[in-house]
Design a protein around this motif. Sequence first.
Motif, PDB file in Angstrom:
ATOM      1  N   TYR A 101     -21.158  88.049 -85.557  1.00  0.00           N
ATOM      2  CA  TYR A 101     -20.508  89.058 -84.693  1.00  0.00           C
ATOM      3  C   TYR A 101     -19.662  90.051 -85.472  1.00  0.00           C
ATOM      4  CZ  TYR A 101     -22.092  85.822 -81.172  1.00  0.00           C
ATOM      5  OH  TYR A 101     -22.890  85.028 -80.396  1.00  0.00           O
ATOM      6  N   ASP A 129     -20.359  82.205 -91.111  1.00  0.00           N
ATOM      7  CA  ASP A 129     -21.318  82.846 -90.213  1.00  0.00           C
ATOM      8  C   ASP A 129     -20.650  84.065 -89.588  1.00  0.00           C
ATOM      9  OD1 ASP A 129     -23.067  83.608 -88.195  1.00  0.00           O
ATOM     10  OD2 ASP A 129     -23.505  81.554 -87.554  1.00  0.00           O
ATOM     11  N   ASN A 169     -17.823  81.786 -82.455  1.00  0.00           N
ATOM     12  CA  ASN A 169     -18.446  81.578 -81.152  1.00  0.00           C
ATOM     13  C   ASN A 169     -18.192  80.124 -80.770  1.00  0.00           C
ATOM     14  OD1 ASN A 169     -20.131  81.376 -78.947  1.00  0.00           O
ATOM     15  ND2 ASN A 169     -22.031  81.643 -80.091  1.00  0.00           N
ATOM     16  N   CYS A 209     -17.296  79.987 -88.878  1.00  0.00           N
ATOM     17  CA  CYS A 209     -17.904  81.051 -88.097  1.00  0.00           C
ATOM     18  C   CYS A 209     -16.793  82.032 -87.740  1.00  0.00           C
ATOM     19  CB  CYS A 209     -18.521  80.440 -86.836  1.00  0.00           C
ATOM     20  SG  CYS A 209     -19.402  81.602 -85.793  1.00  0.00           S
ATOM     21  N   SER A 265     -31.073  83.270 -87.865  1.00  0.00           N
ATOM     22  CA  SER A 265     -30.051  82.558 -88.656  1.00  0.00           C
ATOM     23  C   SER A 265     -30.345  81.069 -88.682  1.00  0.00           C
ATOM     24  CB  SER A 265     -28.665  82.744 -88.052  1.00  0.00           C
ATOM     25  OG  SER A 265     -28.394  84.087 -87.857  1.00  0.00           O
ATOM     26  N   ASP A 266     -31.018  80.593 -87.630  1.00  0.00           N
ATOM     27  CA  ASP A 266     -31.319  79.168 -87.553  1.00  0.00           C
ATOM     28  C   ASP A 266     -32.066  78.692 -88.796  1.00  0.00           C
ATOM     29  OD1 ASP A 266     -30.183  79.340 -85.056  1.00  0.00           O
ATOM     30  OD2 ASP A 266     -32.107  79.454 -83.995  1.00  0.00           O
ATOM     31  N   THR A 271     -26.958  88.440 -88.836  1.00  0.00           N
ATOM     32  CA  THR A 271     -28.180  88.425 -88.029  1.00  0.00           C
ATOM     33  C   THR A 271     -28.439  89.815 -87.472  1.00  0.00           C
ATOM     34  OG1 THR A 271     -29.214  87.421 -86.082  1.00  0.00           O
ATOM     35  CG2 THR A 271     -26.840  87.739 -85.968  1.00  0.00           C
ATOM     36  N   ARG A 311     -36.370  88.019 -84.353  1.00  0.00           N
ATOM     37  CA  ARG A 311     -35.916  86.913 -85.199  1.00  0.00           C
ATOM     38  C   ARG A 311     -35.704  87.321 -86.658  1.00  0.00           C
ATOM     39  NH1 ARG A 311     -33.374  84.994 -83.071  1.00  0.00           N
ATOM     40  NH2 ARG A 311     -33.366  82.930 -83.966  1.00  0.00           N
ATOM     41  N   TYR A 326     -20.379  77.304 -83.037  1.00  0.00           N
ATOM     42  CA  TYR A 326     -21.796  77.460 -82.714  1.00  0.00           C
ATOM     43  C   TYR A 326     -22.520  76.123 -82.836  1.00  0.00           C
ATOM     44  CZ  TYR A 326     -26.413  79.775 -83.112  1.00  0.00           C
ATOM     45  OH  TYR A 326     -27.702  80.200 -82.943  1.00  0.00           O
ATOM     46  N   SER A 385     -29.717  89.849 -84.512  1.00  0.00           N
ATOM     47  CA  SER A 385     -29.874  89.472 -83.096  1.00  0.00           C
ATOM     48  C   SER A 385     -28.789  90.022 -82.186  1.00  0.00           C
ATOM     49  CB  SER A 385     -29.865  87.945 -82.945  1.00  0.00           C
ATOM     50  OG  SER A 385     -30.979  87.376 -83.567  1.00  0.00           O
ATOM     51  N   LYS A 386     -27.623  90.384 -82.703  1.00  0.00           N
ATOM     52  CA  LYS A 386     -26.517  90.751 -81.831  1.00  0.00           C
ATOM     53  C   LYS A 386     -26.294  92.260 -81.879  1.00  0.00           C
ATOM     54  CE  LYS A 386     -26.336  86.518 -80.765  1.00  0.00           C
ATOM     55  NZ  LYS A 386     -25.766  85.395 -81.470  1.00  0.00           N
TER      56      LYS A 386
HETATM   57  C1  LIG Z   1     -26.092  84.292 -81.850  1.00  0.00           C
HETATM   58  C2  LIG Z   1     -25.604  83.635 -83.068  1.00  0.00           C
HETATM   59  C3  LIG Z   1     -26.391  83.600 -84.225  1.00  0.00           C
HETATM   60  C4  LIG Z   1     -27.730  84.266 -84.252  1.00  0.00           C
HETATM   61  O1  LIG Z   1     -28.764  83.421 -84.445  1.00  0.00           O
HETATM   62  P1  LIG Z   1     -30.205  84.022 -84.705  1.00  0.00           P
HETATM   63  O2  LIG Z   1     -30.992  82.787 -84.983  1.00  0.00           O
HETATM   64  O3  LIG Z   1     -30.102  84.928 -85.899  1.00  0.00           O
HETATM   65  O4  LIG Z   1     -30.622  84.748 -83.484  1.00  0.00           O
HETATM   66  C5  LIG Z   1     -25.899  83.015 -85.367  1.00  0.00           C
HETATM   67  N1  LIG Z   1     -24.664  82.480 -85.376  1.00  0.00           N
HETATM   68  C6  LIG Z   1     -23.867  82.503 -84.295  1.00  0.00           C
HETATM   69  C7  LIG Z   1     -22.506  81.956 -84.364  1.00  0.00           C
HETATM   70  C8  LIG Z   1     -24.315  83.067 -83.104  1.00  0.00           C
HETATM   71  O5  LIG Z   1     -23.525  83.063 -82.025  1.00  0.00           O
END
Ligand SMILES: *Cc1c(COP(=O)(O)O)cnc(C)c1O
Length: 351
Positions: free
Chosen positions: A182, A179, A154, A150, A76-77, A206, A217, A102, A208-209
């Motif tokens: 989650y 965002d 987070n 978000c 997501s970055d 993402t 990534r 975040y 990632s979660k």
């Molecule tokens: C963990 C998280 C992400 C994920 O970031 P990636 O770069 O996709 O791993 C994105 N936004 C929030 C709010 C998060 O907590």
Amino acid sequence: MKPLIDLIRPNIWNLAPYSTARDEYSGAIGIFLDANENPYNNGVNRYPDPHQIDLKNMLASIKNVSSSQLFIGNGSDEAIDIVYRIFCNPGKDNVVSIAPTYGMYKVAANINDIQFREVSIKNNNKDCFELDAEKLLEKTDENTKIIFLCSPNNPSGNNLSRTEINKLLCSFDGIVVIDEAYIDFSTAESYSRKLAKYPNLIILQTLSKAWGVAGIRIGLAFASEEIVYFMSKVKYPYNINVLTQDAALNILKQDNDIREMIKIIQRERDELAIRIKSFPFIEKVYASDSNFLLIKCFNPKKIYNFLLKKGIIVRDRSNVPGCESCLRISIGTPEENSTLIKTLLSYELLL
Ligand SMILES: *Cc1c(COP(=O)(O)O)cnc(C)c1O
């Protein structure tokens, strides 16, 4: 919403993107002598698909969006950074966001020399986190390009109010980013259903979660075809490598297993919340629609260090404005969570 031409930076609007060898010829079979690759096959000797067509088709069907409304980033970055880069003129434009949230939104703003304006969502009277659209709108001016949200948020863990989000989507004339990293742990519906209704909406998700592949990534953005066109123009041509594209396709095929895993994590979260609340050194467990709990403790540093000594690492958020005295705890496996509870019991015995 202002017309897109008034929101996109002029240099990005006019940008001629790099044209890859695969852009100029995209057939699958033949003798490829066009990209200066090493011809000997080792599985990764060819450049990846810059348009990620197979992966986008699969994601589009899972997420119920069209593949032209889908951007895939190196986490997501990358999507966050690109959103800044296409809309915000460095040293001139600003964005408005919430606090706490975040940390990457602010870091990416600072890197791009974009002023980052924060509005607290902590309601001290009710001791919870609530979005107030009016307060965010008050912080905007003619140079505000983006509102960053978000939800679930987070580190607070909760969904933001849909009524307030909708107010922002309707009354702000720039871009609203939501965002949803989650969202799979929440019972709330994704805003991806609302893309047709709100042309100024960008949703981030993402793998990632919930999907469990933070290591490869993959970050996603859903937006209008026009916005996705500009995001794609700015990304590095080969931003998603061959190994990541293959691994993502494999994991997405296992979506039934993932759904089972999510149910376990949700159940563990709800049980853990009740259990943690019962300890005398816990002041509050905030409501969570995500895979972590924000807990307010009477002595956060002491608890943090005690857990650390026992080999359990949680996130100390007590220095974050709005999260005073708080720790953030990710939901682990049932075994890990019960070790956490046992360790907190042994902490209680020391008091
Ligand atoms: C963990 C998280 C992400 C994920 O970031 P990636 O770069 O996709 O791993 C994105 N936004 C929030 C709010 C998060 O907590």
